[in-house]
Design a protein around this motif. Sequence first.
Motif, PDB file in Angstrom:
ATOM      1  N   LEU A  85     -13.582 -31.280  -2.509  1.00  0.00           N
ATOM      2  CA  LEU A  85     -13.924 -30.851  -1.145  1.00  0.00           C
ATOM      3  C   LEU A  85     -15.044 -30.139  -1.047  1.00  0.00           C
ATOM      4  O   LEU A  85     -16.074 -30.671   0.068  1.00  0.00           O
ATOM      5  CB  LEU A  85     -12.936 -29.759  -0.608  1.00  0.00           C
ATOM      6  CG  LEU A  85     -12.834 -29.555   0.970  1.00  0.00           C
ATOM      7  CD1 LEU A  85     -12.633 -30.811   1.544  1.00  0.00           C
ATOM      8  CD2 LEU A  85     -11.796 -28.547   1.300  1.00  0.00           C
ATOM      9  N   ARG A  86     -15.757 -29.769  -2.120  1.00  0.00           N
ATOM     10  CA  ARG A  86     -17.159 -29.082  -2.009  1.00  0.00           C
ATOM     11  C   ARG A  86     -17.903 -30.085  -2.309  1.00  0.00           C
ATOM     12  O   ARG A  86     -19.128 -30.175  -1.720  1.00  0.00           O
ATOM     13  CB  ARG A  86     -17.006 -27.978  -3.326  1.00  0.00           C
ATOM     14  CG  ARG A  86     -16.573 -26.750  -3.117  1.00  0.00           C
ATOM     15  CD  ARG A  86     -16.857 -25.634  -3.924  1.00  0.00           C
ATOM     16  NE  ARG A  86     -18.180 -25.002  -3.684  1.00  0.00           N
ATOM     17  CZ  ARG A  86     -19.125 -24.701  -4.524  1.00  0.00           C
ATOM     18  NH1 ARG A  86     -18.756 -24.845  -5.798  1.00  0.00           N
ATOM     19  NH2 ARG A  86     -20.201 -24.103  -4.189  1.00  0.00           N
ATOM     20  N   LEU A  87     -17.893 -31.049  -3.309  1.00  0.00           N
ATOM     21  CA  LEU A  87     -18.729 -32.391  -3.383  1.00  0.00           C
ATOM     22  C   LEU A  87     -18.568 -33.295  -2.021  1.00  0.00           C
ATOM     23  O   LEU A  87     -20.071 -33.688  -1.682  1.00  0.00           O
ATOM     24  CB  LEU A  87     -18.143 -33.074  -4.435  1.00  0.00           C
ATOM     25  CG  LEU A  87     -18.160 -32.422  -5.828  1.00  0.00           C
ATOM     26  CD1 LEU A  87     -17.516 -33.526  -6.772  1.00  0.00           C
ATOM     27  CD2 LEU A  87     -19.902 -32.470  -6.048  1.00  0.00           C
ATOM     28  N   LEU A  88     -17.588 -33.247  -1.409  1.00  0.00           N
ATOM     29  CA  LEU A  88     -17.722 -34.159   0.169  1.00  0.00           C
ATOM     30  C   LEU A  88     -18.470 -33.260   1.140  1.00  0.00           C
ATOM     31  O   LEU A  88     -19.300 -34.025   1.607  1.00  0.00           O
ATOM     32  CB  LEU A  88     -16.088 -34.212   0.454  1.00  0.00           C
ATOM     33  CG  LEU A  88     -15.932 -34.927   2.076  1.00  0.00           C
ATOM     34  CD1 LEU A  88     -16.501 -36.138   1.867  1.00  0.00           C
ATOM     35  CD2 LEU A  88     -14.549 -34.682   2.437  1.00  0.00           C
ATOM     36  N   ALA A  89     -18.355 -32.099   1.064  1.00  0.00           N
ATOM     37  CA  ALA A  89     -19.142 -31.271   1.719  1.00  0.00           C
ATOM     38  C   ALA A  89     -20.746 -31.290   1.819  1.00  0.00           C
ATOM     39  O   ALA A  89     -21.629 -31.616   2.634  1.00  0.00           O
ATOM     40  CB  ALA A  89     -18.864 -29.876   1.929  1.00  0.00           C
ATOM     41  N   ALA A  90     -21.022 -31.581   0.350  1.00  0.00           N
ATOM     42  CA  ALA A  90     -22.330 -31.636  -0.067  1.00  0.00           C
ATOM     43  C   ALA A  90     -22.899 -33.105   0.628  1.00  0.00           C
ATOM     44  O   ALA A  90     -24.074 -33.237   0.769  1.00  0.00           O
ATOM     45  CB  ALA A  90     -22.657 -31.366  -1.448  1.00  0.00           C
ATOM     46  N   ALA A  91     -21.899 -33.976   0.372  1.00  0.00           N
ATOM     47  CA  ALA A  91     -22.223 -35.402   0.509  1.00  0.00           C
ATOM     48  C   ALA A  91     -22.656 -35.432   2.040  1.00  0.00           C
ATOM     49  O   ALA A  91     -23.508 -36.280   2.553  1.00  0.00           O
ATOM     50  CB  ALA A  91     -21.365 -36.304   0.013  1.00  0.00           C
ATOM     51  N   LEU A  92     -21.807 -34.918   2.900  1.00  0.00           N
ATOM     52  CA  LEU A  92     -22.098 -34.720   4.249  1.00  0.00           C
ATOM     53  C   LEU A  92     -23.382 -34.369   4.658  1.00  0.00           C
ATOM     54  O   LEU A  92     -23.860 -34.691   5.458  1.00  0.00           O
ATOM     55  CB  LEU A  92     -20.789 -34.199   4.905  1.00  0.00           C
ATOM     56  CG  LEU A  92     -19.604 -35.077   4.943  1.00  0.00           C
ATOM     57  CD1 LEU A  92     -18.286 -34.084   5.394  1.00  0.00           C
ATOM     58  CD2 LEU A  92     -19.447 -36.370   5.739  1.00  0.00           C
ATOM     59  N   ILE A  93     -23.683 -33.243   3.880  1.00  0.00           N
ATOM     60  CA  ILE A  93     -25.050 -32.532   4.343  1.00  0.00           C
ATOM     61  C   ILE A  93     -26.072 -33.535   3.754  1.00  0.00           C
ATOM     62  O   ILE A  93     -26.926 -33.737   4.642  1.00  0.00           O
ATOM     63  CB  ILE A  93     -25.331 -31.202   3.579  1.00  0.00           C
ATOM     64  CG1 ILE A  93     -24.155 -30.010   3.937  1.00  0.00           C
ATOM     65  CG2 ILE A  93     -26.560 -30.779   3.597  1.00  0.00           C
ATOM     66  CD1 ILE A  93     -24.106 -28.915   3.163  1.00  0.00           C
ATOM     67  N   VAL A  94     -25.913 -34.170   2.847  1.00  0.00           N
ATOM     68  CA  VAL A  94     -27.169 -35.196   2.332  1.00  0.00           C
ATOM     69  C   VAL A  94     -27.211 -36.400   3.260  1.00  0.00           C
ATOM     70  O   VAL A  94     -28.151 -36.573   3.797  1.00  0.00           O
ATOM     71  CB  VAL A  94     -26.838 -35.363   0.888  1.00  0.00           C
ATOM     72  CG1 VAL A  94     -27.869 -37.034   0.703  1.00  0.00           C
ATOM     73  CG2 VAL A  94     -26.991 -34.289   0.095  1.00  0.00           C
ATOM     74  N   SER A  95     -25.947 -36.836   3.848  1.00  0.00           N
ATOM     75  CA  SER A  95     -25.841 -37.901   4.880  1.00  0.00           C
ATOM     76  C   SER A  95     -26.572 -37.663   6.060  1.00  0.00           C
ATOM     77  O   SER A  95     -27.269 -38.311   6.645  1.00  0.00           O
ATOM     78  CB  SER A  95     -24.540 -38.294   5.118  1.00  0.00           C
ATOM     79  OG  SER A  95     -23.620 -38.843   4.017  1.00  0.00           O
ATOM     80  N   GLY A  96     -26.123 -36.275   6.516  1.00  0.00           N
ATOM     81  CA  GLY A  96     -27.003 -35.816   7.717  1.00  0.00           C
ATOM     82  C   GLY A  96     -28.465 -35.581   7.606  1.00  0.00           C
ATOM     83  O   GLY A  96     -28.997 -36.125   8.618  1.00  0.00           O
ATOM     84  N   ILE A  97     -29.075 -35.246   6.373  1.00  0.00           N
ATOM     85  CA  ILE A  97     -30.493 -35.357   6.498  1.00  0.00           C
ATOM     86  C   ILE A  97     -30.878 -36.649   6.261  1.00  0.00           C
ATOM     87  O   ILE A  97     -31.962 -37.203   6.888  1.00  0.00           O
ATOM     88  CB  ILE A  97     -30.782 -34.663   4.738  1.00  0.00           C
ATOM     89  CG1 ILE A  97     -30.336 -33.148   4.820  1.00  0.00           C
ATOM     90  CG2 ILE A  97     -32.303 -34.998   4.471  1.00  0.00           C
ATOM     91  CD1 ILE A  97     -30.363 -32.586   3.604  1.00  0.00           C
ATOM     92  N   ALA A  98     -30.335 -37.847   5.576  1.00  0.00           N
ATOM     93  CA  ALA A  98     -30.776 -39.006   5.568  1.00  0.00           C
ATOM     94  C   ALA A  98     -30.757 -39.653   7.119  1.00  0.00           C
ATOM     95  O   ALA A  98     -31.652 -40.464   7.384  1.00  0.00           O
ATOM     96  CB  ALA A  98     -29.777 -39.918   4.775  1.00  0.00           C
ATOM     97  N   LEU A  99     -29.849 -39.389   7.898  1.00  0.00           N
ATOM     98  CA  LEU A  99     -29.652 -39.612   9.182  1.00  0.00           C
ATOM     99  C   LEU A  99     -30.817 -39.169   9.911  1.00  0.00           C
ATOM    100  O   LEU A  99     -31.249 -39.981  10.867  1.00  0.00           O
ATOM    101  CB  LEU A  99     -28.304 -39.285   9.749  1.00  0.00           C
ATOM    102  CG  LEU A  99     -27.152 -40.298   9.433  1.00  0.00           C
ATOM    103  CD1 LEU A  99     -25.812 -39.778   9.775  1.00  0.00           C
ATOM    104  CD2 LEU A  99     -27.456 -41.739   9.919  1.00  0.00           C
ATOM    105  N   MET A 100     -30.885 -37.884   9.884  1.00  0.00           N
ATOM    106  CA  MET A 100     -32.276 -37.351  10.517  1.00  0.00           C
ATOM    107  C   MET A 100     -33.609 -38.025  10.183  1.00  0.00           C
ATOM    108  O   MET A 100     -34.257 -38.412  11.263  1.00  0.00           O
ATOM    109  CB  MET A 100     -32.472 -35.696  10.247  1.00  0.00           C
ATOM    110  CG  MET A 100     -31.412 -35.021  11.073  1.00  0.00           C
ATOM    111  SD  MET A 100     -31.720 -34.908  12.882  1.00  0.00           S
ATOM    112  CE  MET A 100     -30.709 -33.383  13.028  1.00  0.00           C
ATOM    113  N   LYS A 101     -33.690 -38.310   8.909  1.00  0.00           N
ATOM    114  CA  LYS A 101     -34.817 -38.978   8.582  1.00  0.00           C
ATOM    115  C   LYS A 101     -34.897 -40.517   9.279  1.00  0.00           C
ATOM    116  O   LYS A 101     -36.064 -40.854   9.763  1.00  0.00           O
ATOM    117  CB  LYS A 101     -34.951 -38.945   7.058  1.00  0.00           C
ATOM    118  CG  LYS A 101     -36.059 -39.991   6.653  1.00  0.00           C
ATOM    119  CD  LYS A 101     -37.625 -39.358   6.812  1.00  0.00           C
ATOM    120  CE  LYS A 101     -38.512 -39.932   6.050  1.00  0.00           C
ATOM    121  NZ  LYS A 101     -39.480 -40.835   6.788  1.00  0.00           N
TER     122      LYS A 101
END
Length: 104
Positions: A85-101
Amino acid sequence: MAWTILMAAGVLEVVWAFAMKQSDGFTRFWPSVLCALSMLASVGLLALAMRSLPLGTAYAVWTGIGAAGAFVVGLVFLGEAATPLRLLAAALIVSGIALMKAAQ
């Protein structure tokens, strides 16, 4: 150039978070100094990046780098748990950063 500055600001956010943990509640001198200096540098670089990047994008990416980076530092250097669950949460954060870029 603004994106490079923003990435550096994000890395410095990870540095100050780790230094804050190492300062033991600001009771250890050198980690406390590193925390304060890296905080100032991080916010200063964020301000520079915001000269040409939108507020929402810059701030979201900055905090995302800090959150994901602190998570990785916690795993690698502090032995924190890498639960699914923590790894999924971190992956979602990184995905959000990529989408913002990508949206920029």
